[in-house]
Design a protein around this motif. Structure first.
Motif, PDB file in Angstrom:
ATOM      1  N   THR A 176       0.895  -1.224  -0.138  1.00 47.03           N
ATOM      2  CA  THR A 176       0.034   0.110   0.087  1.00 47.03           C
ATOM      3  C   THR A 176       0.939   1.249  -0.006  1.00 47.03           C
ATOM      4  O   THR A 176       0.576   2.210  -0.681  1.00 47.03           O
ATOM      5  N   ALA A 177       1.997   1.114   0.715  1.00 48.62           N
ATOM      6  CA  ALA A 177       2.901   2.351   0.911  1.00 48.62           C
ATOM      7  C   ALA A 177       3.435   2.548  -0.465  1.00 48.62           C
ATOM      8  O   ALA A 177       3.579   4.043  -0.864  1.00 48.62           O
ATOM      9  N   TYR A 178       3.830   1.787  -1.062  1.00 49.37           N
ATOM     10  CA  TYR A 178       4.571   1.814  -2.303  1.00 49.37           C
ATOM     11  C   TYR A 178       3.551   2.224  -3.576  1.00 49.37           C
ATOM     12  O   TYR A 178       4.034   3.109  -4.339  1.00 49.37           O
ATOM     13  N   ALA A 179       2.562   1.600  -3.466  1.00 47.57           N
ATOM     14  CA  ALA A 179       1.273   1.938  -4.487  1.00 47.57           C
ATOM     15  C   ALA A 179       1.100   3.257  -4.323  1.00 47.57           C
ATOM     16  O   ALA A 179       0.533   3.858  -5.517  1.00 47.57           O
ATOM     17  N   ALA A 180       1.012   3.606  -3.225  1.00 50.61           N
ATOM     18  CA  ALA A 180       0.492   5.282  -2.874  1.00 50.61           C
ATOM     19  C   ALA A 180       1.319   6.203  -3.670  1.00 50.61           C
ATOM     20  O   ALA A 180       0.885   7.231  -4.391  1.00 50.61           O
ATOM     21  N   GLU A 181       2.730   6.038  -3.606  1.00 51.54           N
ATOM     22  CA  GLU A 181       3.409   7.024  -4.226  1.00 51.54           C
ATOM     23  C   GLU A 181       3.651   6.643  -5.780  1.00 51.54           C
ATOM     24  O   GLU A 181       3.741   7.561  -6.521  1.00 51.54           O
ATOM     25  N   VAL A 182       3.474   5.311  -6.249  1.00 55.66           N
ATOM     26  CA  VAL A 182       3.398   5.130  -7.675  1.00 55.66           C
ATOM     27  C   VAL A 182       2.298   5.770  -8.227  1.00 55.66           C
ATOM     28  O   VAL A 182       2.339   6.546  -9.557  1.00 55.66           O
ATOM     29  N   ILE A 183       0.887   5.828  -7.720  1.00 58.18           N
ATOM     30  CA  ILE A 183      -0.228   6.300  -8.174  1.00 58.18           C
ATOM     31  C   ILE A 183      -0.386   7.956  -8.043  1.00 58.18           C
ATOM     32  O   ILE A 183      -0.636   8.582  -8.851  1.00 58.18           O
ATOM     33  N   ARG A 184       0.389   8.345  -6.951  1.00 58.10           N
ATOM     34  CA  ARG A 184       0.434   9.979  -6.826  1.00 58.10           C
ATOM     35  C   ARG A 184       1.513  10.357  -8.097  1.00 58.10           C
ATOM     36  O   ARG A 184       1.404  11.404  -8.721  1.00 58.10           O
ATOM     37  N   GLY A 185       2.545   9.756  -8.241  1.00 59.14           N
ATOM     38  CA  GLY A 185       3.621  10.184  -9.311  1.00 59.14           C
ATOM     39  C   GLY A 185       2.865  10.126 -10.588  1.00 59.14           C
ATOM     40  O   GLY A 185       3.168  11.083 -11.515  1.00 59.14           O
ATOM     41  N   GLY A 186       2.040   9.322 -10.871  1.00 58.39           N
ATOM     42  CA  GLY A 186       1.365   8.987 -12.437  1.00 58.39           C
ATOM     43  C   GLY A 186       0.337  10.147 -12.420  1.00 58.39           C
ATOM     44  O   GLY A 186       0.073  10.752 -13.266  1.00 58.39           O
ATOM     45  N   ILE A 187      -0.389  10.657 -11.238  1.00 61.37           N
ATOM     46  CA  ILE A 187      -1.392  11.662 -11.346  1.00 61.37           C
ATOM     47  C   ILE A 187      -0.755  12.996 -11.552  1.00 61.37           C
ATOM     48  O   ILE A 187      -0.900  13.924 -12.360  1.00 61.37           O
ATOM     49  N   LEU A 188       0.430  13.124 -10.829  1.00 62.65           N
ATOM     50  CA  LEU A 188       1.228  14.431 -11.175  1.00 62.65           C
ATOM     51  C   LEU A 188       1.902  14.422 -12.519  1.00 62.65           C
ATOM     52  O   LEU A 188       2.432  15.548 -12.635  1.00 62.65           O
ATOM     53  N   SER A 189       2.098  13.436 -13.105  1.00 65.81           N
ATOM     54  CA  SER A 189       2.572  13.413 -14.548  1.00 65.81           C
ATOM     55  C   SER A 189       1.827  14.003 -15.712  1.00 65.81           C
ATOM     56  O   SER A 189       2.323  14.520 -16.536  1.00 65.81           O
ATOM     57  N   VAL A 190       0.424  14.120 -15.136  1.00 65.00           N
ATOM     58  CA  VAL A 190      -0.560  14.881 -16.253  1.00 65.00           C
ATOM     59  C   VAL A 190      -0.131  16.181 -16.282  1.00 65.00           C
ATOM     60  O   VAL A 190      -0.107  16.821 -15.352  1.00 65.00           O
ATOM     61  N   ASP A 191      -0.086  16.743 -17.318  1.00 60.82           N
ATOM     62  CA  ASP A 191      -0.009  18.370 -17.643  1.00 60.82           C
ATOM     63  C   ASP A 191      -1.184  18.985 -17.173  1.00 60.82           C
ATOM     64  O   ASP A 191      -2.443  18.646 -17.435  1.00 60.82           O
ATOM     65  N   ARG A 192      -1.014  20.059 -16.250  1.00 63.38           N
ATOM     66  CA  ARG A 192      -1.907  20.842 -15.643  1.00 63.38           C
ATOM     67  C   ARG A 192      -2.860  21.649 -16.486  1.00 63.38           C
ATOM     68  O   ARG A 192      -3.948  21.826 -16.483  1.00 63.38           O
TER      69      ARG A 192
END
Length: 317
Positions: A176-192
């Motif tokens: 869960t701890a690792y998946a949270a960082e993976v998902i957060r990084g993926g969301i932040l990679s989307v251009d604002r």
């Protein structure tokens, strides 16, 4: 006095055939003998390594063949795959919640999610499993009630959590701890800018999430998630210290009785190689699916397509 013939323009001189176009210069790749020498040396070393493994009698390949599809080994492999699937699926479900908390504007939610990730990423997985396995020594009873006050419900923890449930809980909390960082990084990679454009068009939040954020975030999530999947598969081997009958523990039971340590370890190694190879192939095609539209040149050919094109070229030649 000039005659009409005198004022007429002189006929143009006869022209020959147009000159032939100059031949195009052929581009010749620069020769790189150093790379070919390095490739030959690397190929020679690889061949020597493979030969040493195949010809080494200490591996006892006949024993490996006999135990590779044994019932006890396959049962351990099944439990390993089950643990991997369950812990990773639950890890991504809870990791999505944690990632949402990390991206929240609420400082309390951000702090709590950061603290959870910090603790579980900072401690070794084996230590976490041993803590959960000895939960009865840490907390003889677990209760639900008011903090620093009375408890409404209490449960004795003696024999409450078995080895398999301990493995599921411990590995799930870790993933869960690792998946949270993976998902957060993926969301932040989307251009604002795309999110702002979607908001200007009046698109709803769920539609923006489904049609814009998720497809683009998956391009960054899938490669790391694939590495997490393979890491989780291999990480399940630590549950053998809890006497959980996974793949490694199953082969350990065999070589503790037969003293055939090397061949039984090779059985487990080969099964891990087979499963990780299958998972890597699946990851490759999932990445291709989410990479559609990312490049104007289209997707590169798959290894199978390249092999087919090379075969056609050889046949036509």
């Amino acid at each position: 006095m000039a005659t009409p013939q005198d004022v007429l323009p002189a006929p143009a001189p006869a022209q020959g055939p147009p000159p032939a176009p100059a031949p195009e210069a052929r581009v010749v790749a620069r020769r790189k003998p150093g790379q070919w020498i390095a490739a030959a040396v690397a190929l020679l070393l690889a061949a020597m390594a493979v030969s040493s493994v195949i010809r080494n009698r200490a591996f006892q390949w006949s024993v490996v063949a006999d135990w590779f599809t044994a019932r006890s080994v396959l049962d351990g492999l099944t439990l390993t795959l089950w643990l991997t699937a369950v812990t990773l699926a639950l890890g991504f479900v809870f990791g999505t919640v944690l990632a949402t908390m990390r991206l929240s504007t609420n400082p309390v939610l951000r702090t709590l999610s950061w603290g959870y990730i910090w603790i579980f990423r900072s401690t070794p997985p084996l230590v976490q499993l041993l803590f959960f396995f000895n939960i009865g020594a840490l907390y003889p009873t677990l209760g639900l009630g008011i903090p620093f006050g009375s408890e409404f419900v209490t449960v004795k923890t003696v024999n409450l959590i078995g080895p398999t449930l301990t493995a599921v809980i411990g590995l799930t909390l870790l993933e869960t701890a690792y998946a949270a960082e993976v998902i957060r990084g993926g969301i932040l990679s989307v251009d604002r800018g795309q999110l702002e454009a979607a908001a200007a068009l009046g698109l709803g939040r769920w539609r923006v999430l489904r049609r814009i954020v998720v497809p683009q975030a998956m391009r960054a999530i899938v490669p790391t998630a694939g590495n997490m999947l393979i890491g989780a598969l291999k990480g399940t081997s630590i549950v053998s210290v809890l006497a959980v009958s996974d793949l490694l523990y199953s082969v350990q039971l065999v070589y503790l009785q037969s003293y055939q340590v090397i061949p039984m370890l090779m059985v487990a190694t080969l099964w891990y190689l087979v499963v990780t190879t299958v998972l890597s192939i699946g990851q490759y095609y999932v990445e291709r699916h989410f990479a559609k539209g990312a490049s104007r040149d289209g997707l590169p050919p798959t290894p199978l397509q390249r092999a087919r094109a090379a075969l056609v070229k050889v046949v036509r030649a």
